[in-house]
Design a protein around this motif. Structure first.
Motif, PDB file in Angstrom:
ATOM      1  N   ALA A   1       5.168  -3.728 -13.424  1.00  0.00           N
ATOM      2  CA  ALA A   1       5.096  -6.192 -14.068  1.00  0.00           C
ATOM      3  C   ALA A   1       4.998  -6.423 -12.473  1.00  0.00           C
ATOM      4  O   ALA A   1       3.884  -7.295 -12.846  1.00  0.00           O
ATOM      5  CB  ALA A   1       6.709  -5.906 -14.321  1.00  0.00           C
ATOM      6  N   ALA A   2       5.134  -6.150 -11.562  1.00  0.00           N
ATOM      7  CA  ALA A   2       4.727  -6.969 -10.032  1.00  0.00           C
ATOM      8  C   ALA A   2       2.922  -7.284 -10.468  1.00  0.00           C
ATOM      9  O   ALA A   2       2.174  -7.588  -9.227  1.00  0.00           O
ATOM     10  CB  ALA A   2       4.883  -6.606  -8.680  1.00  0.00           C
ATOM     11  N   LEU A   3       2.114  -5.948 -10.964  1.00  0.00           N
ATOM     12  CA  LEU A   3       0.885  -6.137 -11.370  1.00  0.00           C
ATOM     13  C   LEU A   3       0.420  -7.632 -11.707  1.00  0.00           C
ATOM     14  O   LEU A   3      -0.567  -7.810 -11.404  1.00  0.00           O
ATOM     15  CB  LEU A   3       0.496  -5.219 -11.369  1.00  0.00           C
ATOM     16  CG  LEU A   3       0.321  -3.681 -11.414  1.00  0.00           C
ATOM     17  CD1 LEU A   3      -0.080  -2.443 -11.750  1.00  0.00           C
ATOM     18  CD2 LEU A   3      -0.490  -3.230  -9.573  1.00  0.00           C
ATOM     19  N   ALA A   4       0.932  -7.806 -12.456  1.00  0.00           N
ATOM     20  CA  ALA A   4       0.934  -9.404 -13.145  1.00  0.00           C
ATOM     21  C   ALA A   4       1.809 -11.399 -12.646  1.00  0.00           C
ATOM     22  O   ALA A   4       1.199 -11.460 -12.680  1.00  0.00           O
ATOM     23  CB  ALA A   4       1.782  -9.673 -14.605  1.00  0.00           C
ATOM     24  N   CYS A   5       2.024  -9.976 -11.298  1.00  0.00           N
ATOM     25  CA  CYS A   5       2.323 -11.653  -9.882  1.00  0.00           C
ATOM     26  C   CYS A   5       1.300 -12.523  -9.978  1.00  0.00           C
ATOM     27  O   CYS A   5       1.598 -14.015 -10.080  1.00  0.00           O
ATOM     28  CB  CYS A   5       3.410 -11.030  -9.184  1.00  0.00           C
ATOM     29  SG  CYS A   5       4.805 -10.615  -9.834  1.00  0.00           S
ATOM     30  N   PRO A   6      -0.033 -12.115  -9.901  1.00  0.00           N
ATOM     31  CA  PRO A   6      -1.207 -13.509  -9.076  1.00  0.00           C
ATOM     32  C   PRO A   6      -1.364 -14.324 -10.293  1.00  0.00           C
ATOM     33  O   PRO A   6      -1.741 -15.092  -9.978  1.00  0.00           O
ATOM     34  CB  PRO A   6      -1.864 -12.103  -9.318  1.00  0.00           C
ATOM     35  CG  PRO A   6      -1.344 -11.048  -8.820  1.00  0.00           C
ATOM     36  CD  PRO A   6      -0.379 -10.988  -9.429  1.00  0.00           C
ATOM     37  N   GLN A   7      -0.792 -14.054 -11.432  1.00  0.00           N
ATOM     38  CA  GLN A   7      -1.198 -14.958 -12.886  1.00  0.00           C
ATOM     39  C   GLN A   7       0.076 -15.633 -13.181  1.00  0.00           C
ATOM     40  O   GLN A   7      -0.157 -16.789 -13.107  1.00  0.00           O
ATOM     41  CB  GLN A   7      -1.072 -13.402 -14.197  1.00  0.00           C
ATOM     42  CG  GLN A   7      -2.129 -13.106 -13.939  1.00  0.00           C
ATOM     43  CD  GLN A   7      -1.759 -11.958 -15.677  1.00  0.00           C
ATOM     44  OE1 GLN A   7      -2.304 -12.636 -16.881  1.00  0.00           O
ATOM     45  NE2 GLN A   7      -1.678 -11.273 -15.164  1.00  0.00           N
ATOM     46  N   VAL A   8       0.883 -15.760 -11.858  1.00  0.00           N
ATOM     47  CA  VAL A   8       2.280 -16.996 -12.057  1.00  0.00           C
ATOM     48  C   VAL A   8       1.299 -17.635 -11.189  1.00  0.00           C
ATOM     49  O   VAL A   8       1.183 -17.758 -10.152  1.00  0.00           O
ATOM     50  CB  VAL A   8       3.629 -16.262 -11.777  1.00  0.00           C
ATOM     51  CG1 VAL A   8       4.746 -17.567 -11.800  1.00  0.00           C
ATOM     52  CG2 VAL A   8       3.915 -14.706 -12.786  1.00  0.00           C
ATOM     53  N   ASP A   9       2.089 -18.913 -11.714  1.00  0.00           N
ATOM     54  CA  ASP A   9       2.108 -20.383 -10.666  1.00  0.00           C
ATOM     55  C   ASP A   9       3.187 -20.918 -10.239  1.00  0.00           C
ATOM     56  O   ASP A   9       4.037 -21.139 -11.153  1.00  0.00           O
ATOM     57  CB  ASP A   9       0.916 -20.852 -11.843  1.00  0.00           C
ATOM     58  CG  ASP A   9       1.157 -22.434 -10.771  1.00  0.00           C
ATOM     59  OD1 ASP A   9       0.597 -22.679  -9.678  1.00  0.00           O
ATOM     60  OD2 ASP A   9       0.539 -23.776 -12.119  1.00  0.00           O
ATOM     61  N   HIS A  10       3.118 -20.302  -9.046  1.00  0.00           N
ATOM     62  CA  HIS A  10       4.860 -21.284  -8.183  1.00  0.00           C
ATOM     63  C   HIS A  10       4.475 -22.190  -7.463  1.00  0.00           C
ATOM     64  O   HIS A  10       5.590 -22.978  -7.378  1.00  0.00           O
ATOM     65  CB  HIS A  10       4.553 -20.382  -7.341  1.00  0.00           C
ATOM     66  CG  HIS A  10       5.392 -20.157  -5.895  1.00  0.00           C
ATOM     67  ND1 HIS A  10       6.402 -20.296  -6.222  1.00  0.00           N
ATOM     68  CD2 HIS A  10       5.891 -20.949  -4.540  1.00  0.00           C
ATOM     69  CE1 HIS A  10       7.655 -20.321  -5.144  1.00  0.00           C
ATOM     70  NE2 HIS A  10       6.749 -20.969  -4.245  1.00  0.00           N
ATOM     71  N   SER A  11       3.290 -22.982  -8.136  1.00  0.00           N
ATOM     72  CA  SER A  11       3.171 -24.628  -7.496  1.00  0.00           C
ATOM     73  C   SER A  11       4.936 -25.449  -7.974  1.00  0.00           C
ATOM     74  O   SER A  11       5.049 -26.191  -7.613  1.00  0.00           O
ATOM     75  CB  SER A  11       2.788 -24.914  -7.612  1.00  0.00           C
ATOM     76  OG  SER A  11       2.211 -25.080  -8.953  1.00  0.00           O
ATOM     77  N   GLY A  12       4.841 -25.732  -9.155  1.00  0.00           N
ATOM     78  CA  GLY A  12       5.705 -25.880  -9.542  1.00  0.00           C
ATOM     79  C   GLY A  12       7.096 -26.066  -9.524  1.00  0.00           C
ATOM     80  O   GLY A  12       8.163 -26.571  -8.744  1.00  0.00           O
ATOM     81  N   ASN A  13       7.104 -24.969  -9.054  1.00  0.00           N
ATOM     82  CA  ASN A  13       9.175 -24.170  -8.188  1.00  0.00           C
ATOM     83  C   ASN A  13       9.224 -24.835  -7.101  1.00  0.00           C
ATOM     84  O   ASN A  13      10.273 -25.063  -6.450  1.00  0.00           O
ATOM     85  CB  ASN A  13       9.059 -22.668  -8.463  1.00  0.00           C
ATOM     86  CG  ASN A  13       9.105 -22.338  -9.563  1.00  0.00           C
ATOM     87  OD1 ASN A  13       9.187 -22.818 -10.777  1.00  0.00           O
ATOM     88  ND2 ASN A  13       9.034 -20.616 -10.048  1.00  0.00           N
ATOM     89  N   LEU A  14       7.575 -24.834  -6.405  1.00  0.00           N
ATOM     90  CA  LEU A  14       8.117 -25.112  -5.131  1.00  0.00           C
ATOM     91  C   LEU A  14       8.394 -26.825  -5.280  1.00  0.00           C
ATOM     92  O   LEU A  14       8.987 -27.338  -4.350  1.00  0.00           O
ATOM     93  CB  LEU A  14       6.706 -24.821  -4.228  1.00  0.00           C
ATOM     94  CG  LEU A  14       6.459 -25.412  -2.690  1.00  0.00           C
ATOM     95  CD1 LEU A  14       7.379 -24.208  -2.003  1.00  0.00           C
ATOM     96  CD2 LEU A  14       5.282 -24.738  -2.482  1.00  0.00           C
ATOM     97  N   ALA A  15       7.465 -27.450  -6.030  1.00  0.00           N
ATOM     98  CA  ALA A  15       7.294 -28.746  -5.952  1.00  0.00           C
ATOM     99  C   ALA A  15       8.941 -29.208  -6.280  1.00  0.00           C
ATOM    100  O   ALA A  15       9.844 -29.860  -5.828  1.00  0.00           O
ATOM    101  CB  ALA A  15       7.075 -29.317  -6.950  1.00  0.00           C
ATOM    102  N   ALA A  16       9.667 -28.434  -7.067  1.00  0.00           N
ATOM    103  CA  ALA A  16      11.033 -28.443  -7.634  1.00  0.00           C
ATOM    104  C   ALA A  16      12.018 -28.630  -6.931  1.00  0.00           C
ATOM    105  O   ALA A  16      12.850 -29.216  -6.062  1.00  0.00           O
ATOM    106  CB  ALA A  16      11.392 -27.966  -8.727  1.00  0.00           C
ATOM    107  N   TYR A  17      12.056 -27.752  -5.869  1.00  0.00           N
ATOM    108  CA  TYR A  17      12.978 -27.609  -4.828  1.00  0.00           C
ATOM    109  C   TYR A  17      12.380 -28.560  -3.669  1.00  0.00           C
ATOM    110  O   TYR A  17      13.465 -28.669  -3.301  1.00  0.00           O
ATOM    111  CB  TYR A  17      12.493 -25.583  -4.254  1.00  0.00           C
ATOM    112  CG  TYR A  17      13.633 -24.615  -5.100  1.00  0.00           C
ATOM    113  CD1 TYR A  17      14.043 -25.565  -6.509  1.00  0.00           C
ATOM    114  CD2 TYR A  17      13.086 -24.135  -5.023  1.00  0.00           C
ATOM    115  CE1 TYR A  17      14.202 -24.801  -7.522  1.00  0.00           C
ATOM    116  CE2 TYR A  17      13.899 -22.641  -6.179  1.00  0.00           C
ATOM    117  CZ  TYR A  17      14.406 -23.356  -7.322  1.00  0.00           C
ATOM    118  OH  TYR A  17      14.924 -22.529  -8.164  1.00  0.00           O
ATOM    119  N   ARG A  18      11.095 -28.341  -2.858  1.00  0.00           N
ATOM    120  CA  ARG A  18      11.137 -30.063  -2.415  1.00  0.00           C
ATOM    121  C   ARG A  18      12.040 -30.532  -2.751  1.00  0.00           C
ATOM    122  O   ARG A  18      12.962 -31.786  -2.128  1.00  0.00           O
ATOM    123  CB  ARG A  18      10.096 -29.990  -1.824  1.00  0.00           C
ATOM    124  CG  ARG A  18       8.913 -31.128  -0.858  1.00  0.00           C
ATOM    125  CD  ARG A  18       7.832 -31.824  -0.807  1.00  0.00           C
ATOM    126  NE  ARG A  18       6.986 -30.311  -1.195  1.00  0.00           N
ATOM    127  CZ  ARG A  18       6.269 -30.621   0.114  1.00  0.00           C
ATOM    128  NH1 ARG A  18       6.840 -30.874   1.143  1.00  0.00           N
ATOM    129  NH2 ARG A  18       5.147 -29.678   0.372  1.00  0.00           N
TER     130      ARG A  18
END
Ligand code: PMP
Length: 372
Positions: free
Chosen positions: A269-286
């Motif tokens: 499953a982790a092979l699909a992780c590069p397709q995940v955009d993390h930026s929204g989560n990062l912005a939300a936590y900031r």
């Protein structure tokens, strides 16, 4: 009562502090819970789909001890992009979370009586694992250095028995990111005494400012990275270790007779992780961090919250961390006493991965309790 005698090593660890909070969490009705150390977002659909596809395709057997070659190749290329370092395949081990990596690394490296330097405050597991494996935790107090590391103070703690330095940046519980200048100074001291650094960088993608990896500045670094926080996969148990070949090979040997391998389906499953955009989560936590700081900072002294998703705040004057946390809990707000993460009892930890309305209510309550 059982007549079984437990191994002495078990008596060297104590889980009562944090367990008390989690037991309390269960007993309170709809608490404002700022104690949970995990993200509030779910695994991305593309990763869930990949896990389901892996199960359906029959990827359900043991994998190689080191992890599947495709994931190790992905890890090596991610590390190259993040730290500039090239790891050969035998320098990468897929683990069952960073906890699995820590367990294997300490088992592989710590002999009875070996000293492991741990900056205080620290992630709870470090102290207890070092004790479990017969090592001796040696604490490097960081309260008067803004939770950063003073290389001279570090050097003073080094003895003939010093084996390891355990770094965590961005840190749990302080949120502190160690700047490159400090890492350079740490590297110089550790090189002089031949000390290996275990760098727990599980929060490296939750950085609200510049983030340098210890692996970038020091060869003798075993870096531990995990999927739990970045991809909301805490229950899936995946992470990895990269570093000197001899250490990774020793950890692989221990994994062979303990974890056997990281969960197979999760590795695919982790092979699909590069397709995940993390930026929204990062912005939300900031944004959540800034919301909390705007309410709390006028009342509380708060360490440098540069990353992760925690605030480390000092209890009001005249109160220990434990006393203030007790007061918060009596008012239905769960936070964690600093004594769980430290040899001192002066602070408390807030985790801000909860909906804004709860955050605001929690922060306002804490201010009220501190000023009442
Ligand atoms: N290191 C740190 C600093 C953490 O905060 C945590 C989780 N709370 C871990 C390691 C363990 O994470 P996992 O085993 O889920 O990868």
């Amino acid at each position: 009562m059982s007549t079984t005698t437990l191994a002495a090593r078990v008596s060297r660890i104590d889980s009562s502090g944090i367990r008390k909070i989690f037991d309390l969490a269960r007993s309170l009705k709809d608490p404002i819970n700022l104690s949970i150390g995990q993200p509030d977002f779910d695994v991305a659909p593309v990763v869930k789909d990949a896990a389901i596809a892996a199960i359906t395709a029959g990827r359900n057997s043991y994998t190689q001890t080191q992890g599947i070659p495709e994931l190790r190749a992905l890890v090596a290329s991610d590390e190259k992009a993040f730290t500039g370092r090239d790891y050969a395949p035998d320098q990468v081990l897929i683990t069952s979370g960073v906890s699995g990596g820590l367990f294997l690394a300490l088992l592989a490296l710590v002999d009875d009586g070996d000293e492991v330097i741990i900056p205080d405050p620290y992630f709870v597991m470090y102290k207890h694992l070092v004790n479990l494996f017969g090592g001796k935790p040696v604490y490097l107090d960081t309260y008067d250095t803004g939770f950063g590391i003073d290389a001279e103070r570090l050097e003073k703690l080094i003895t003939r028995r010093t084996k390891l330095l355990l770094l965590n940046s961005p840190a749990n519980p302080t949120g502190r990111i160690l700047p490159k200048t400090q890492l350079d100074n740490i590297a110089r001291v550790c090189a002089r005494y031949g000390i290996t650094v275990i760098a727990d960088e599980i929060y490296r993608l939750f950085a609200y400012g510049p983030m340098t990896s210890m692996a970038e500045v020091y060869d003798n670094t075993l870096v531990l990275v995990g999927h739990s926080k970045t991809f909301g996969m805490t229950g899936w148990r995946l992470g990895y270790a990269c570093g000197p070949k001899e250490i990774v090979e020793a950890m692989t040997k221990v994994q062979q007779y303990s974890f056997v391998c990281a969960p197979s389906v999760v590795q695919y499953a982790a092979l699909a992780c590069p397709q995940v955009d993390h930026s929204g989560n990062l912005a939300a936590y900031r944004r959540k961090r800034d919301l909390m700081l705007s309410i709390l900072r006028p009342t509380f002294e708060i360490g440098s919250p540069d990353g992760a998703f925690y605030l480390w705040a000092k209890a009001p004057a005249g109160m220990t961390g434990d006393q203030f946390v007790q007061k918060a809990i009596e008012n239905n707000c769960l936070i964690i006493p600093g004594s769980v993460f430290s040899e001192r009892n002066t602070h408390f930890r807030i985790c801000y991965t909860v909906p804004d309305a709860k955050l605001k209510a929690g922060a306002e309550l804490l201010v009220k309790l501190a000023t009442a």
